[in-house]
Design a protein around this motif. Structure first.
Motif, PDB file in Angstrom:
ATOM      1  N   PHE A  62      18.880  -2.696  37.002  1.00 23.10           N
ATOM      2  CA  PHE A  62      18.083  -3.577  37.871  1.00 23.10           C
ATOM      3  C   PHE A  62      16.607  -3.204  37.738  1.00 23.10           C
ATOM      4  CE2 PHE A  62      22.317  -3.399  39.758  1.00 23.10           C
ATOM      5  CZ  PHE A  62      22.603  -4.746  39.885  1.00 23.10           C
ATOM      6  N   PRO A  63      15.944  -3.705  36.700  1.00 18.21           N
ATOM      7  CA  PRO A  63      14.541  -3.351  36.450  1.00 18.21           C
ATOM      8  C   PRO A  63      13.617  -3.664  37.611  1.00 18.21           C
ATOM      9  CG  PRO A  63      15.495  -4.491  34.562  1.00 18.21           C
ATOM     10  CD  PRO A  63      16.499  -4.601  35.675  1.00 18.21           C
ATOM     11  N   PHE A 115       9.861   1.425  42.521  1.00 17.34           N
ATOM     12  CA  PHE A 115       9.930   1.567  43.981  1.00 17.34           C
ATOM     13  C   PHE A 115       8.976   2.635  44.504  1.00 17.34           C
ATOM     14  CE2 PHE A 115      12.918   4.640  42.312  1.00 17.34           C
ATOM     15  CZ  PHE A 115      12.812   5.735  43.155  1.00 17.34           C
ATOM     16  N   MET A 116       8.701   3.691  43.721  1.00 25.69           N
ATOM     17  CA  MET A 116       7.795   4.738  44.201  1.00 25.69           C
ATOM     18  C   MET A 116       6.356   4.241  44.279  1.00 25.69           C
ATOM     19  SD  MET A 116       9.182   8.430  42.841  1.00 25.69           S
ATOM     20  CE  MET A 116       9.760   7.972  41.209  1.00 25.69           C
ATOM     21  N   ASP A 117       5.998   3.313  43.403  1.00 28.28           N
ATOM     22  CA  ASP A 117       4.670   2.703  43.499  1.00 28.28           C
ATOM     23  C   ASP A 117       4.525   1.936  44.811  1.00 28.28           C
ATOM     24  OD1 ASP A 117       3.835   3.640  41.012  1.00 28.28           O
ATOM     25  OD2 ASP A 117       4.649   1.900  39.966  1.00 28.28           O
ATOM     26  N   GLU A 118       5.609   1.286  45.227  1.00 32.83           N
ATOM     27  CA  GLU A 118       5.590   0.579  46.514  1.00 32.83           C
ATOM     28  C   GLU A 118       5.428   1.563  47.664  1.00 32.83           C
ATOM     29  OE1 GLU A 118       8.471  -2.483  47.234  1.00 32.83           O
ATOM     30  OE2 GLU A 118       8.787  -2.816  45.081  1.00 32.83           O
ATOM     31  N   PHE A 167       8.822  11.989  43.375  1.00 36.04           N
ATOM     32  CA  PHE A 167       7.943  11.355  44.355  1.00 36.04           C
ATOM     33  C   PHE A 167       6.732  12.232  44.666  1.00 36.04           C
ATOM     34  CE2 PHE A 167       7.310   9.808  48.940  1.00 36.04           C
ATOM     35  CZ  PHE A 167       6.496   8.763  48.528  1.00 36.04           C
ATOM     36  N   ARG A 168       6.926  13.524  44.715  1.00 39.62           N
ATOM     37  CA  ARG A 168       5.790  14.422  44.963  1.00 39.62           C
ATOM     38  C   ARG A 168       4.788  14.327  43.807  1.00 39.62           C
ATOM     39  NH1 ARG A 168       6.899  18.741  49.188  1.00 39.62           N
ATOM     40  NH2 ARG A 168       4.822  19.443  48.547  1.00 39.62           N
ATOM     41  N   SER A 192       7.906   1.762  54.652  1.00 40.57           N
ATOM     42  CA  SER A 192       8.411   0.839  53.641  1.00 40.57           C
ATOM     43  C   SER A 192       9.933   0.854  53.648  1.00 40.57           C
ATOM     44  CB  SER A 192       7.899   1.240  52.245  1.00 40.57           C
ATOM     45  OG  SER A 192       8.512   0.472  51.229  1.00 40.57           O
ATOM     46  N   VAL A 193      10.525  -0.301  53.376  1.00 43.95           N
ATOM     47  CA  VAL A 193      11.977  -0.404  53.223  1.00 43.95           C
ATOM     48  C   VAL A 193      12.264  -1.051  51.868  1.00 43.95           C
ATOM     49  CG1 VAL A 193      14.117  -1.374  54.107  1.00 43.95           C
ATOM     50  CG2 VAL A 193      12.367  -0.580  55.714  1.00 43.95           C
ATOM     51  N   ILE A 194      12.912  -0.298  51.000  1.00 50.50           N
ATOM     52  CA  ILE A 194      13.306  -0.813  49.691  1.00 50.50           C
ATOM     53  C   ILE A 194      14.730  -1.352  49.795  1.00 50.50           C
ATOM     54  CG2 ILE A 194      13.723  -0.277  47.263  1.00 50.50           C
ATOM     55  CD1 ILE A 194      10.796  -0.113  48.017  1.00 50.50           C
TER      56      ILE A 194
END
Length: 477
Positions: free
Chosen positions: A125-126, A131-134, A273-274, A300-302
């Motif tokens: 699922f590209p 998601f970390m950028d979000e 993420f760090r 944020s909610v992914i």
């Protein structure tokens, strides 16, 4: 004239019935002949074929044996998840904080709260890749440039034990043996890039590991080989950073990729993420703690893709990880904690409540990787019949199964099964070959079928060919 027309219709119906009966008889003869066929003489065989409209069994082996289903068990797990959660269900992963935000500083902890999403950063699922950028964007939108507290990673929605206890040692370290965690990321998989020389039986060299796994101790015992396929296996216990890779890879490889299971997905996500936070100039020097989050202001909610899309990938590509997530999430919605044991109990009781006879149904995981699983062909077909004739989500389930020449049915000829008349799932492991799904016959009849072979002594290719020949005969009904 009317009498003549009547008799013409009777003769046509009789011809159709006679042809169908002949095909059934031929199919039954094929199955009977299997027991004296070299390679199947000592095997266990369980078959069931049912007409969807009448729910009548056209063929069934007697006695009905409980056999190892391998990956066709995924059809039961996905069917149950679809019935319980619905096709639009989405998993969620939440980025939140505890404490207060003043000026540009968060006086408190940053928190990742897992919701059991198996698609976070998944190659399937590209759209979930970045998601970390979000998350970084959400932190910036709240004007946070400094974080004084810790990073809390909460995967407590599921049990700490990631993999079922009945999975074998040879599977655990490999990508297909990745366990389900409350926080899963990148398909819980990492790549080992190897280089091999020009001669066989020589040591290989590890070039790199992607993504980087903190404190990974990887011992390489892989040799180069004249065999032009991946014959390597990764060994290691869940949550243990010590890994050994053994076996062979083809010679003359400048960059050969071996896929392995991540020891601890929560640790990997926290590490990645760090890095992302620091790369974006956010000051954050606190510790990383793996515990339940307390108090939260959402940042944020992914959300995952809809369940129908995840189930389609699960059945088409036979993704063990996704099936194990479904199983644990079924337990979570029932008990508040996602465990393999409670998920298996839930599935059995769910189908009992639908009126199915589950005697002899033994479930130990959601994907079929465990050899402790055992079901009958009749049970498989009864669930398929239910999904086809009674489920509100019949179309979604039907479309989730591969057609001939696609997904896990690439071995089946499209000429034998034209116009997508076959929708089915395959399952295989050592000395196990099974197929289950739906077949539309030449006369338009809709059949549900399950063919299960255990402990045969010929090749997987020969086992598949036997089953394909049987399905070709059934298509004449």
């Amino acid at each position: 004239m009317r009498t003549s027309f009547f008799f013409t219709c009777i003769l046509a119906l009789w011809a159709t019935f006679s042809t169908a009966q002949n095909s059934i008889n031929t199919a039954q003869q094929k199955v009977a002949g299997w027991q004296t066929t070299s390679g199947l003489a000592n095997a266990s065989i369980c078959i069931s074929v049912s007409d969807n409209q009448t729910n009548s069994k056209l063929i069934e082996s007697k006695p009905q044996l409980s056999l190892v289903p391998a990956s066709i068990l995924k059809t039961i797990t996905t069917a149950t998840a679809l019935e319980v959660f619905g096709p639009e269900f989405r998993f969620q992963t939440t980025l939140s904080y505890s404490g207060t935000v003043h000026n540009d500083t968060l006086f408190g902890n940053l928190q990742i709260i897992g919701g059991g999403d198996p698609t976070l950063g998944s190659m399937y699922f590209p759209e979930n890749k970045n998601f970390m950028d979000e998350w970084v964007k959400a932190i910036g939108n709240n004007h946070i440039r400094v974080i004084t507290g810790n990073l809390i990673v909460d995967a407590t929605i599921y049990e700490k034990v990631q993999v079922p206890g009945s999975w074998v040692w040879e599977d655990l370290g490999n990508y297909f043996g990745a366990g389900a965690s409350g926080i899963s990321v990148f398909d819980n998989m990492y790549e080992i890039h190897l280089k091999s020389g020009g001669e066989a039986d020589n040591p290989t060299q590890i070039l790199r590991v992607i993504p980087e796994i903190q404190n990974l101790e990887l011992t390489n015992e892989v040799l180069s080989s004249d065999v032009n396929s991946d014959q390597s296996y990764v060994f290691g216990s869940p949550e243990d950073n010590k890994r050994v890779i053994r076996g062979t890879i083809p010679k003359n490889q400048s960059d050969f990729v071996v896929k392995a299971s991540v020891p601890n997905p929560s640790v990997l996500l926290a590490s990645e993420f760090r890095k992302k936070i620091l790369a974006n100039g956010i000051v954050f020097s606190g510790e990383t703690k793996f515990e339940k989050a307390v108090g939260s202001g959402k940042l944020s909610v992914i959300q995952s893709p809809p369940l129908r899309h995840i189930i389609r990938v699960t059945n088409h590509e036979s993704v063990n990880l996704f099936a194990e997530h479904f199983l644990k999430h079924l337990a979570f919605q029932k008990t508040g904690l996602g465990t393999t044991k409670d998920g298996c109990l839930f599935v059995v009781q769910f189908w009992k409540d639908k009126g199915l006879d589950m005697t002899g149904f033994f479930m130990n995981d959601g994907s079929g990787l465990s050899r402790f699983n055992a079901i009958t062909a009749n049970q498989m077909v009864d669930i398929l019949n239910y999904m086809k004739t009674k489920s509100l989500y019949s179309t979604d389930f039907y479309k989730s199964l591969p057609t001939a020449g696609n997904g896990t049915l690439t071995a089946f000829s499209t000429e034998n099964f034209p116009q997508d008349c076959l929708h089915a799932k395959s399952g295989s492991m050592t000395r196990v070959r099974c197929y289950a799904g739906y077949l539309t016959t030449e006369s338009g009849r809709q059949l549900s079928f399950a063919v299960m072979l255990n402990n045969f002594s010929f090749s997987q290719k020969e086992a598949s060919k036997k089953i394909e020949e049987l399905l070709v005969e059934l298509r004449k009904l």
